[in-house]
Each structure stands twice: as structure tokens, then as C-alpha cells.
Design an enzyme around this catalytic site. Structure first.
Site, PDB file in Angstrom:
ATOM      1  N   ARG A   1       0.870  -1.438   0.019  1.00  0.00           N
ATOM      2  CA  ARG A   1      -0.085  -0.109  -0.119  1.00  0.00           C
ATOM      3  C   ARG A   1       0.937   1.226   0.152  1.00  0.00           C
ATOM      4  NH1 ARG A   1      -1.743  -3.636   3.918  1.00  0.00           N
ATOM      5  NH2 ARG A   1      -4.077  -4.322   3.477  1.00  0.00           N
TER       6      ARG A   1
ATOM      7  N   ARG B   1      -0.690  -2.304  -6.561  1.00  0.00           N
ATOM      8  CA  ARG B   1      -0.932  -3.295  -5.884  1.00  0.00           C
ATOM      9  C   ARG B   1      -2.132  -4.151  -6.403  1.00  0.00           C
ATOM     10  NH1 ARG B   1      -1.121  -4.827  -0.288  1.00  0.00           N
ATOM     11  NH2 ARG B   1      -3.248  -5.208   0.552  1.00  0.00           N
TER      12      ARG B   1
ATOM     13  N   HIS C   1      -2.422   2.533  -5.581  1.00  0.00           N
ATOM     14  CA  HIS C   1      -2.998   1.538  -5.294  1.00  0.00           C
ATOM     15  C   HIS C   1      -3.033   0.555  -6.523  1.00  0.00           C
ATOM     16  CE1 HIS C   1      -4.289  -0.355  -1.497  1.00  0.00           C
ATOM     17  NE2 HIS C   1      -5.470  -1.008  -2.119  1.00  0.00           N
TER      18      HIS C   1
ATOM     19  N   TYR D   1      -9.694 -10.500  -6.754  1.00  0.00           N
ATOM     20  CA  TYR D   1      -8.390 -10.554  -7.960  1.00  0.00           C
ATOM     21  C   TYR D   1      -8.734 -11.722  -8.911  1.00  0.00           C
ATOM     22  CZ  TYR D   1      -6.386  -6.930  -5.071  1.00  0.00           C
ATOM     23  OH  TYR D   1      -6.139  -5.778  -4.475  1.00  0.00           O
TER      24      TYR D   1
ATOM     25  N   HIS E   1      -3.750  -9.642   3.695  1.00  0.00           N
ATOM     26  CA  HIS E   1      -5.252  -9.673   3.938  1.00  0.00           C
ATOM     27  C   HIS E   1      -5.358 -10.572   5.044  1.00  0.00           C
ATOM     28  CE1 HIS E   1      -6.006  -8.302  -0.524  1.00  0.00           C
ATOM     29  NE2 HIS E   1      -6.041  -7.333   0.398  1.00  0.00           N
TER      30      HIS E   1
ATOM     31  N   LYS F   1      -2.179  -2.195   7.727  1.00  0.00           N
ATOM     32  CA  LYS F   1      -3.276  -1.895   8.787  1.00  0.00           C
ATOM     33  C   LYS F   1      -3.179  -2.156  10.198  1.00  0.00           C
ATOM     34  CE  LYS F   1      -6.636  -1.237   4.903  1.00  0.00           C
ATOM     35  NZ  LYS F   1      -7.660  -1.463   4.304  1.00  0.00           N
TER      36      LYS F   1
END
Length: 304
Positions: free
Chosen positions: A143, A241, A238, A273, A264, A167
Site C-alpha cells: 500500500r 498493488r 493502489h 483479484y 489480507h 493496517k
């Protein structure tokens, strides 16, 4: 309720490790909530009150995704209030949010990525920095916040690995390819020393005044080289990514491995994806399968 909101936001920073962007968004949403229920304590607000408030947001033409975020902030506040025993019952727990459409992310083809990566002028300090930044994004799937916060101490060149903090400050270690490492090495040795000063700290990517590179500067770098490469798409940092993940899956990478590389928590987030990959497969089938190319089929005369 003002004090309760401030305590909740502080808990997001310290206990949950939420990013400053997330905390600021929640703060804006909860200020709006506070203004709507001005003069009332949180224990006087019912689930019906909250539902009426969400309807009010909808009538103000707020998007479904923004309403969903507002509700998430409200639910978090009520959970926190229940946790510290400021309320006896969580009135927000039973409320469901609006259905939000999850658009497929904008991606680049492999050829488009290579075209963008070839644009920066590596003979200048800023050009070499830009090339290293773009290679880093595509080479790690990071990110933009992860790339900008990365420090030299997070690099493990002897193993070709990079430590990223995602995150909630969740740490993951990802590989980076030879080309990206070579460009990054050149930048660190040749360009960064010319940009660095006492304000630089250990951050890898620096602005032209020596400060750590800012988020908007990262966006401008990406947009600049997309334009130079004549790519007419709504591309952001992004997008690199998204392209990183899509190209791995197109090449045969395992979905769980891609999930780990992206950081994730839920594999359903990574599965988006696979939809992109399927779109590619369908388009290839329609272009190259003999039975799809109907306009090229010879006309067979019917027997009478």
C-alpha cells in the site's frame, strides 16, 4: 458524549493501531453524529434513533459506502461504551448497514506497467527516486502508506526481503524481485544522499527538501508517469498493488500465497483479484478460440 468519542478515538490509535487516515474519517463521522444528537447522552439513544439518523444521511445524498462507514464508526463507539460500562445495552449492535457495491479495482496490463516503469529519468536524483518508488510498489504489492513508512532498517537485501507494516501496524515480510532491488540500491547509494538532511530520519523515500515523501507526492509521481506513458486510465498508487496481485494470479500463483503477500486478514478480500483474472481468461477465450471467432467461419451451404 464528546469525551466518550475522544476516548474511543484514542483507543483506536493506541489499542487497535488504526491508521491516522482511518481515525480522522471516524472522527468526522462521529462529530456529525454528535451534532445530530446534541445535548443527549449516549445511553438515551435507541436503535430506532440510529436508524432514523441513517435515513437522514441517505436523504442528504450520502453514498452507500459513506453511510456504511458512518455506521461502522457508530457501532464501534457503542461497543466501546459497552466495554467501559458507559451503557448497559449496545443499541447499535442489531442495525444492519446498506448494501455496497464493490467495484473491481483498476489494473494495468503487464505491458502498461513496464511502460510506466521505463519513463523516469534515472540520471537525475528525483528521477531515480521516482523509478525506485514505482518499482517498490509493483515489486512488493505494498500500500502507499506502507511504502512511504518503510525505512532502510526494514530492508533485508541479503535475503531479498522487505518488512512492511500494514493496517493496525500488522507486520509482514515480503520478497522483492531482482530488478526492483537493483533500482532501489542505486537510489539509496546515488540519489538519497543528495536529498537527505536532518529531517529525513531513516525513511527510504524522500522529497526534494529531505522530508519523508508525502502521500500526495506519491500520487503525483504515479500520475505523472502514467501520462508520460500515454495510459488513459484512472490510475493511483493502489493500482500497482492491484496489478501486482492480478499478474501473480495470471502467472499461476496460489491464492493463499497472494493473500499473505498482500497482508489480507480475510481471503475473500483477495478473491476479488480472481474475478479480474477470470475476466482476462474470458477475453482471451473470446479472442483466440476458433469457435468464438464466428465471423471467420466459412459459410457452409445448406442442402436442399
Amino acid at each position: 458524549m464528546q469525551e466518550l468519542i475522544e476516548l474511543y478515538l484514542e483507543s483506536l490509535r493506541l489499542e487497535k493501531g488504526a491508521s491516522e487516515n482511518s481515525v480522522e474519517a471516524y472522527e468526522r463521522d462521529l462529530r456529525r453524529f454528535l451534532n445530530n444528537f446534541s445535548g443527549r447522552s449516549i445511553d438515551s439513544i435507541t436503535s430506532l434513533d440510529i436508524t432514523d439518523y441513517l435515513i437522514k444521511l441517505q436523504k442528504s445524498h450520502l453514498s452507500a459506502s459513506s453511510i456504511a462507514r458512518n455506521l461502522s464508526a457508530i457501532k464501534g463507539l457503542f461497543r466501546y461504551a459497552r466495554k467501559i460500562k458507559a451503557i448497559d445495552k449496545d443499541e447499535a449492535a442489531i442495525i444492519g448497514g446498506p448494501k455496497t457495491f464493490r467495484p473491481l479495482p483498476e489494473t494495468l496490463t503487464i505491458e502498461q506497467v513496464f511502460a510506466i516503469l521505463s519513463q523516469p529519468d534515472s540520471k537525475t536524483d528525483l528521477g531515480l527516486r521516482d523509478k525506485a518508488f514505482l518499482e517498490f510498489l509493483y515489486g512488493t504489492g505494498a500500500r502507499i502508506s506502507e511504502a512511504l513508512n518503510c525505512k532502510r532498517s526494514d530492508l533485508m537485501p541479503e535475503m531479498a526481503l522487505v518488512r512492511l507494516f500494514g493496517k493496525g501496524r500488522k507486520e509482514r515480510v515480503v520478497p522483492m524481485g531482482k530488478v526492483a532491488w537493483q533500482v532501489l540500491k542505486e537510489y539509496l547509494e546515488l540519489s538519497r544522499p543528495h536529498l537527505a538532511n536532518q529531517k529525513s530520519g531513516d525513511f527510504i523515500f524522500l522529497g526534494n527538501r529531505g522530508n519523508p515523501l508525502k502521500r500526495m507526492a506519491g500520487w503525483r509521481i504515479v500520475r505523472k508517469y502514467c501520462l508520460l506513458a500515454n495510459i488513459d486510465k484512472d490510475i493511483s498508487p493502489h493500482s500497482f498493488r492491484h496489478s501486482f496481485a492480478t499478474h501473480l494470479l495470471m502467472g499461476g500463483a496460489d491464492l493463499v500465497a497472494v493473500q499473505e503477500l498482500l497482508g489480507h486478514a480475510d481471503i475473500s478480500t483477495t478473491e476479488i483479484y480472481t474475478h479480474l483474472d477470470k475476466d482476462f481468461v474470458i477475453s482471451e477465450h473470446r479472442e483466440f478460440h476458433p469457435r468464438e471467432r464466428w465471423e471467420q467461419r466459412p459459410r457452409i451451404p445448406r442442402k436442399r
